[in-house]
Design an enzyme around this catalytic site. Structure first.
Site, PDB file in Angstrom:
ATOM      1  NE  ARG A  48       1.460  21.069  -6.731  1.00 46.19           N
ATOM      2  CZ  ARG A  48       2.530  20.433  -7.514  1.00 46.19           C
ATOM      3  NH1 ARG A  48       3.461  19.268  -6.482  1.00 46.19           N
ATOM      4  NH2 ARG A  48       2.470  21.342  -8.766  1.00 46.19           N
ATOM      5  N   GLY A  49      -0.934  18.734  -7.187  1.00 49.63           N
ATOM      6  CA  GLY A  49      -0.777  18.390  -8.929  1.00 49.63           C
ATOM      7  C   GLY A  49      -2.317  17.502  -9.017  1.00 49.63           C
ATOM      8  CD  GLN A 198       2.383  26.503  -7.842  1.00 46.24           C
ATOM      9  OE1 GLN A 198       2.655  27.113  -8.698  1.00 46.24           O
ATOM     10  NE2 GLN A 198       1.171  25.828  -7.866  1.00 46.24           N
ATOM     11  CG  ASP A 239      -4.142  20.601 -13.073  1.00 48.91           C
ATOM     12  OD1 ASP A 239      -3.318  21.682 -13.714  1.00 48.91           O
ATOM     13  OD2 ASP A 239      -3.919  20.477 -11.555  1.00 48.91           O
TER      14      ASP A 239
HETATM   15  O1  MRU Z   1      -2.583  24.085  -8.297  1.00 44.25           O
HETATM   16  P1  MRU Z   1      -1.702  23.256  -8.425  1.00 44.25           P
HETATM   17  O2  MRU Z   1       0.464  23.351  -8.067  1.00 44.25           O
HETATM   18  O3  MRU Z   1      -2.324  22.143  -7.582  1.00 44.25           O
HETATM   19  O4  MRU Z   1      -1.268  23.137 -10.134  1.00 44.25           O
HETATM   20  C1  MRU Z   1      -0.261  21.795 -10.438  1.00 44.25           C
HETATM   21  C2  MRU Z   1      -0.364  21.893 -12.150  1.00 44.25           C
HETATM   22  O5  MRU Z   1      -1.143  23.031 -12.740  1.00 44.25           O
HETATM   23  C3  MRU Z   1      -0.104  21.081 -12.664  1.00 44.25           C
HETATM   24  O6  MRU Z   1       0.676  21.520 -13.855  1.00 44.25           O
HETATM   25  C4  MRU Z   1      -1.160  19.894 -13.158  1.00 44.25           C
HETATM   26  O7  MRU Z   1      -1.986  19.108 -11.894  1.00 44.25           O
HETATM   27  C5  MRU Z   1      -0.414  18.191 -13.668  1.00 44.25           C
HETATM   28  S1  MRU Z   1       0.364  17.721 -12.403  1.00 44.25           S
HETATM   29  C6  MRU Z   1       1.656  16.034 -13.077  1.00 44.25           C
END
Ligand code: MRU
Length: 348
Positions: A48-49, A198, A239
């Site tokens: 994820r991220g 997270q 994102d």
């Molecule tokens: O739901 P996730 O864990 O994928 O969300 C991730 C985030 O919101 C991060 O802050 C974003 O993707 C930036 S990661 C470099």
């Protein structure tokens, strides 16, 4: 310093991936052999991220190319198309996913005439290049960002925008890492980041590994910390960033930006240009992923809310550009965010 962490790797024509749903308790590495397994890993947050999702998806397309048993071009391209569509359907907000799939599609378009064996080699090479470029971008972004951090800073961050969320090194946490290397970080306040945690599970795990001083806080603690002048700045990842700088990030980011404004603190967004969606004029048009109610109402099977209670679980929110002090990218810093400044990044 800990060994460089890369949460997704292309190894021996397989995707090797650290299962982030098992952290911080266990470090479990998975070997994925099919694009469908990669899609499942993305959907279920094993990876994820936004940038890491993009890297994994590109590798998923490369796996699809290797998996295909088609001997004629038409069936091979149909197999790839199925993978591209299946991977695109996993997580709607993360723009790097669509950016990376587009890069893979462009390889097919540019080299579709080549013998299938050669086209497969090109697709694997492109996925690996996307990975390497992401790590490089993060290191550069880290340097740009660190120059904005004053000495002895107490930095607050939300969610996980570290090595785990990218090809390696991290975006917001890459800035923290670079600032720490420059001796500028007194403390990192880590928002636990409900509902999926997270921050406490992943960001804190990375900071322990790196030996960076930090404290985990419940999300609701940020306001009183700021009021007591125990926070100097906020830095988060993204994102998807619209053409005017409005930024989608983990739900709770908008509230933090409002708090930072109310307390006169800088609020930075760190993201590679592959997170910027020039096709969207503003944040209103960013699709916000809604995830399963169980992420809010349960924790490891324990009920946190009556099972009859309906839940609303948007994974992201949008912070308006006017609340963002600067957007830090690998191509430079846009301060303050503006349509013109963002556009200029793509003309460099
Ligand atoms: O739901 P996730 O864990 O994928 O969300 C991730 C985030 O919101 C991060 O802050 C974003 O993707 C930036 S990661 C470099």
């Amino acid at each position: 310093m800990a060994l460089e962490l890369r949460p997704v790797e292309w190894v021996d024509d397989r995707v090797r991936l650290l299962d982030q749903t098992r952290l911080p308790g266990e470090e479990v590495w998975l070997t994925l052999r099919s694009w469908r397994a990669v899609a499942e890993a993305i959907r279920s947050l094993r990876v994820r991220g936004a940038p890491a999702i993009g890297v994994a998806a590109a590798m998923g397309v490369a796996l699809a190319a290797l998996e295909s048993r088609a001997s004629d071009r038409e069936s091979f391209l149909a197999d790839l198309d199925g993978a591209l569509k299946g991977l695109a359907a996993t997580r709607p907000t993360a723009f790097n996913l669509f950016w990376a799939l587009d890069r893979m599609r462009q390889v097919v378009e540019a080299h579709g005439h080549l013998p299938l064996g050669e086209l497969k080699v090109r697709l694997v090479a492109e996925a690996r290049a996307i990975h390497e470029a992401d790590v490089l971008a993060n290191r550069t972004m880290g340097r740009h960002g660190a120059s904005l951090i004053p000495p002895a800073s107490r930095i607050l961050t939300h969610c996980n925008a570290g090595a785990l969320a990218t090809g390696g090194y991290g975006t917001a946490l890459g800035v923290v890492r670079a600032a720490h290397e420059a001796g500028k970080v007194a403390l990192v306040w880590v928002d636990e980041t409900r509902p999926v945690l997270q921050g406490s599970r992943l960001t804190a795990w990375e900071l322990v590994r790196e030996g960076i001083p930090h404290r985990v806080i419940a999300d609701a603690t940020a306001a009183s910390l700021m009021a007591r002048k125990e926070v100097d700045l906020v830095v988060v990842g993204a994102d998807r960033i619209a053409a005017n700088g409005d930024t989608a990030n983990k739900v709770g980011t908008y509230a933090l930006a409002l708090l930072a404004r109310a307390h006169g603190l800088p609020f930075y967004v760190a993201a590679p240009t592959s997170t910027i969606d020039l096709g969207l004029p503003s944040g209103d048009a960013i699709p916000i992923e809604e995830r399963e109610p169980g992420e809010v109402s349960q924790l490891h099977g324990i009920l946190l809310a009556p099972k009859e209670s309906p839940v609303f679980n948007p994974a992201f929110d949008v912070t308006p550009a006017e609340l963002i002090t600067a957007i830090i990218t690998e191509r430079g810093v846009v301060k303050p965010p503006s349509r013109e400044g963002i556009h200029r990044l793509f003309t460099l």
